[in-house]
Enzyme design. Structure first.
Site, short mmCIF file in Angstrom:
data_model
loop_
_atom_site.label_atom_id
_atom_site.label_comp_id
_atom_site.label_asym_id
_atom_site.label_seq_id
_atom_site.Cartn_x
_atom_site.Cartn_y
_atom_site.Cartn_z
N ASN A 286 0.38 6.63 -6.07
CA ASN A 286 1.27 5.84 -5.22
C ASN A 286 1.10 4.35 -5.54
O ASN A 286 1.14 3.51 -4.63
CB ASN A 286 0.97 6.11 -3.74
CG ASN A 286 2.08 5.59 -2.84
OD1 ASN A 286 3.26 5.65 -3.21
ND2 ASN A 286 1.73 5.07 -1.68
N SER B 202 -7.79 4.96 10.77
CA SER B 202 -6.47 4.53 11.23
C SER B 202 -6.40 4.62 12.75
O SER B 202 -7.08 5.46 13.37
CB SER B 202 -5.44 5.48 10.62
OG SER B 202 -4.22 5.37 11.29
N TYR C 111 -2.05 14.17 8.94
CA TYR C 111 -2.58 12.90 8.41
C TYR C 111 -3.66 12.35 9.36
O TYR C 111 -4.77 12.04 8.95
CB TYR C 111 -1.45 11.88 8.23
CG TYR C 111 -1.97 10.48 7.98
CD1 TYR C 111 -2.58 10.16 6.77
CD2 TYR C 111 -1.89 9.49 8.96
CE1 TYR C 111 -3.09 8.88 6.55
CE2 TYR C 111 -2.39 8.23 8.75
CZ TYR C 111 -2.99 7.92 7.53
OH TYR C 111 -3.50 6.66 7.33
N LYS D 56 -7.95 11.92 8.98
CA LYS D 56 -8.77 10.73 9.24
C LYS D 56 -9.88 11.06 10.24
O LYS D 56 -11.02 10.62 10.08
CB LYS D 56 -7.90 9.57 9.76
CG LYS D 56 -6.90 9.04 8.77
CD LYS D 56 -7.58 8.35 7.61
CE LYS D 56 -6.62 7.84 6.56
NZ LYS D 56 -7.28 7.41 5.31
N PHE E 79 -4.70 -0.97 12.43
CA PHE E 79 -3.46 -0.86 13.19
C PHE E 79 -2.29 -0.92 12.18
O PHE E 79 -2.28 -0.12 11.27
CB PHE E 79 -3.46 -1.85 14.36
CG PHE E 79 -4.30 -1.26 15.50
CD1 PHE E 79 -5.69 -1.10 15.35
CD2 PHE E 79 -3.70 -0.73 16.62
CE1 PHE E 79 -6.45 -0.45 16.33
CE2 PHE E 79 -4.46 -0.09 17.61
CZ PHE E 79 -5.83 0.05 17.46
N ASN F 93 8.75 4.35 4.56
CA ASN F 93 8.41 5.01 5.82
C ASN F 93 8.16 3.99 6.92
O ASN F 93 8.31 4.28 8.09
CB ASN F 93 7.10 5.80 5.66
CG ASN F 93 7.35 7.10 4.95
OD1 ASN F 93 8.25 7.82 5.31
ND2 ASN F 93 6.54 7.39 3.95
N ASN F 94 7.73 2.81 6.50
CA ASN F 94 7.29 1.82 7.49
C ASN F 94 8.35 0.75 7.70
O ASN F 94 9.19 0.51 6.84
CB ASN F 94 5.97 1.17 7.04
CG ASN F 94 4.84 2.19 7.06
OD1 ASN F 94 4.90 3.18 7.77
ND2 ASN F 94 3.83 1.95 6.25
N LEU F 95 8.26 0.11 8.87
CA LEU F 95 9.28 -0.85 9.28
C LEU F 95 9.42 -2.04 8.34
O LEU F 95 10.52 -2.36 7.88
CB LEU F 95 8.93 -1.33 10.71
CG LEU F 95 9.78 -2.48 11.24
CD1 LEU F 95 11.21 -2.01 11.47
CD2 LEU F 95 9.18 -3.01 12.54
N GLY G 69 7.65 12.48 18.16
CA GLY G 69 6.24 12.14 17.88
C GLY G 69 5.96 10.64 17.91
O GLY G 69 4.80 10.24 17.94
N1 LIG Z 1 -0.76 1.27 5.25
C1 LIG Z 1 -0.97 1.75 6.47
O1 LIG Z 1 -0.11 1.67 7.33
C2 LIG Z 1 -2.31 2.35 6.81
C3 LIG Z 1 -2.70 2.43 8.17
C4 LIG Z 1 -3.93 3.03 8.48
C5 LIG Z 1 -4.74 3.53 7.46
N2 LIG Z 1 -4.33 3.46 6.17
C6 LIG Z 1 -5.19 4.03 5.12
O2 LIG Z 1 -5.60 3.00 4.23
C7 LIG Z 1 -5.74 3.52 2.91
C8 LIG Z 1 -4.94 2.66 1.97
O3 LIG Z 1 -3.58 2.65 2.39
P1 LIG Z 1 -2.46 1.85 1.60
O4 LIG Z 1 -1.43 1.46 2.59
O5 LIG Z 1 -3.05 0.83 0.73
O6 LIG Z 1 -1.86 3.06 0.74
P2 LIG Z 1 -1.45 3.12 -0.80
O7 LIG Z 1 -0.77 4.41 -1.01
O8 LIG Z 1 -0.75 1.87 -1.20
O9 LIG Z 1 -2.88 3.13 -1.50
C9 LIG Z 1 -3.64 4.30 -1.67
C10 LIG Z 1 -4.10 4.32 -3.12
O10 LIG Z 1 -4.89 5.49 -3.33
C11 LIG Z 1 -4.48 6.10 -4.54
N3 LIG Z 1 -4.83 7.53 -4.41
C12 LIG Z 1 -4.31 8.44 -3.56
N4 LIG Z 1 -4.90 9.63 -3.74
C13 LIG Z 1 -5.84 9.45 -4.72
C14 LIG Z 1 -6.77 10.31 -5.34
N5 LIG Z 1 -6.86 11.62 -5.01
N6 LIG Z 1 -7.59 9.81 -6.29
C15 LIG Z 1 -7.50 8.50 -6.65
N7 LIG Z 1 -6.62 7.65 -6.10
C16 LIG Z 1 -5.80 8.12 -5.15
C17 LIG Z 1 -3.00 5.80 -4.66
O11 LIG Z 1 -2.54 5.86 -5.99
C18 LIG Z 1 -2.94 4.38 -4.11
O12 LIG Z 1 -3.17 3.42 -5.13
C19 LIG Z 1 -5.27 4.96 2.96
O13 LIG Z 1 -6.41 5.79 3.08
C20 LIG Z 1 -4.46 5.02 4.24
O14 LIG Z 1 -4.46 6.30 4.83
C21 LIG Z 1 -3.14 2.87 5.82
#
Ligand SMILES: NC(=O)c1ccc[n+]([C@@H]2O[C@H](COP(=O)([O-])OP(=O)(O)OC[C@H]3O[C@@H](n4cnc5c(N)ncnc54)[C@H](O)[C@@H]3O)[C@@H](O)[C@H]2O)c1
Length: 336
Positions: free
Chosen positions: A35, A124, A148, A152, A177, A197-199, A292
């Protein structure tokens, strides 16, 4: 310190890498780019004026993680790698448990085998869903309404169990948050694949003309203007929160901390602030509530201030201005 950043090419990971480099740490990004794009890491190096070691790999590959932890003599891990789309997790729960839960187990095994005992984990605010009271503090009962969110919660439990078994580990569970905004350079920001997905990325794409209008899901919530209220935190504030957590982990411990601002803003507040930032009127329609979705939630950020000495610095205007700069400079994200 030499730090392994899993998912370091992603949205929050890339911003955190900048702050780690600025603070003098050596960074190894480990990402499978499912991603994200390696271009984000190139931009991180440009902003910080320092180089990053980049390894393409999957966190479910314990052997590869072990050799990376050894080769780069890593002393700590910041674990962002994971999947994050709530709706997709409902449709494909096994993919989420495999990636988010088993991926973390493989990582912890690799850390155990190589003697790395410090980890900061991306949890999260979804672990509080649905809220029983506001603002949400860390003592709020944990529950989750999607695979999801449960992934966590499970990882939080796994990390607490690891600490019970290995009381010399240093573990921070950071409950984010709503991360929004972009680096003020305009070089890195959120780059969602397909329909956001996000605003905030949706609003940004309407502002740049990639989408016709914004759908606001629900205008009849019991909130001041009827639209949902969230705690939007600037991604650079979130990034500095990770630095503060690492600095706090000097002694063995395991703690969970909210990273939020403590202030809720409605979807319409965000639209108005974005209109101010981009100088355009943004068309929107109020659609049905999404099943939800929760009317309102925001953090109690007091523990973060007490424990980490950290609090968010940037408000909604800075968030929208930085998001708009990123969007204008990169209308197609990291793609050429
Ligand atoms: N963005 C949000 O709204 C939000 C809120 C709460 C928590 N989080 C958590 O924070 C973390 C980072 O989120 P983000 O917004 O930067 O997402 P993102 O998708 O931009 O970053 C996640 C990264 O992890 C990599 N990745 C996914 N699965 C992998 C795997 N199996 N092996 C190696 N790399 C992998 C993806 O390529 C990506 O670069 C995530 O764990 C997410 O669940 C995000």
């Amino acid at each position: 310190m030499n730090i392994l950043v899993t998912g370091g090419a992603g949205y929050i990971g890339s911003h955190t890498c900048v702050e780690l480099l600025k603070a003098g740490h050596e960074v190894v990004v480990f990402d499978n780019f499912c991603n994200s794009s390696p271009e984000a890491v190139a931009r991180v190096q440009k902003i910080a004026g320092k180089s990053v070691s980049l390894v393409k790999g999957d966190v479910r590959n314990r052997e590869q993680l072990e050799s990376v932890l050894r080769e780069f003599k890593c002393e700590a891990v910041i674990h962002f790698a994971g999947l994050k789309a709530v709706g997709e997790s409902v449709e494909q729960p096994l993919m989420y448990y495999d990636n988010n839960v088993l991926g973390t187990v493989r990582l912890l095994e690799a850390m155990e085998a190589t003697g790395v005992k410090t980890i900061v984990f991306s949890s999260s605010a979804t672990v509080y869903a649905p809220p029983q009271y506001l603002p949400l503090d860390e003592d709020h009962p944990l529950a989750a309404s999607s695979p999801y969110g449960r992934s966590k919660m499970m990882v939080e439990d796994i990390l607490r169990d690891c600490y019970r078994a290995h009381p010399d580990w240093k573990i921070a569970l950071l409950r984010y948050f709503n991360p929004v905004g972009a680096h003020e350079s305009g070089l890195i920001g959120e780059d969602p694949d397909g329909i956001p997905n996000n605003l905030m990325p949706f609003v940004a794409q309407v502002a740049i003309g990639r989408r016709e209008r914004l759908n606001i899901w629900g205008g009849d919530y019991p909130t001041p203007d009827g639209t949902g209220v969230r705690d939007f935190i600037h991604v650079v504030d979130l990034a500095t929160g990770h630095l503060a957590a690492l600095q706090t982990l000097t002694e063995p411990q395991c703690f969970a901390i909210n990273l939020g601002t403590g202030t809720g803003h409605s979807v319409l507040d965000v639209v108005k602030a974005y209109e101010k930032a981009c100088g355009k009127t943004l068309p929107y329609i109020i659609a049905e509530r999404r099943p939800g979705d929760i009317a309102e939630y925001y953090a109690n950020p007091a523990a973060a201030k007490r424990k980490l000495g950290w609090e968010a610095q940037r408000g909604l205007d800075a968030i929208c201005a930085d998001s708009w700069r990123w969007q204008q400079m990169n209308p197609n994200g990291f793609k050429p």
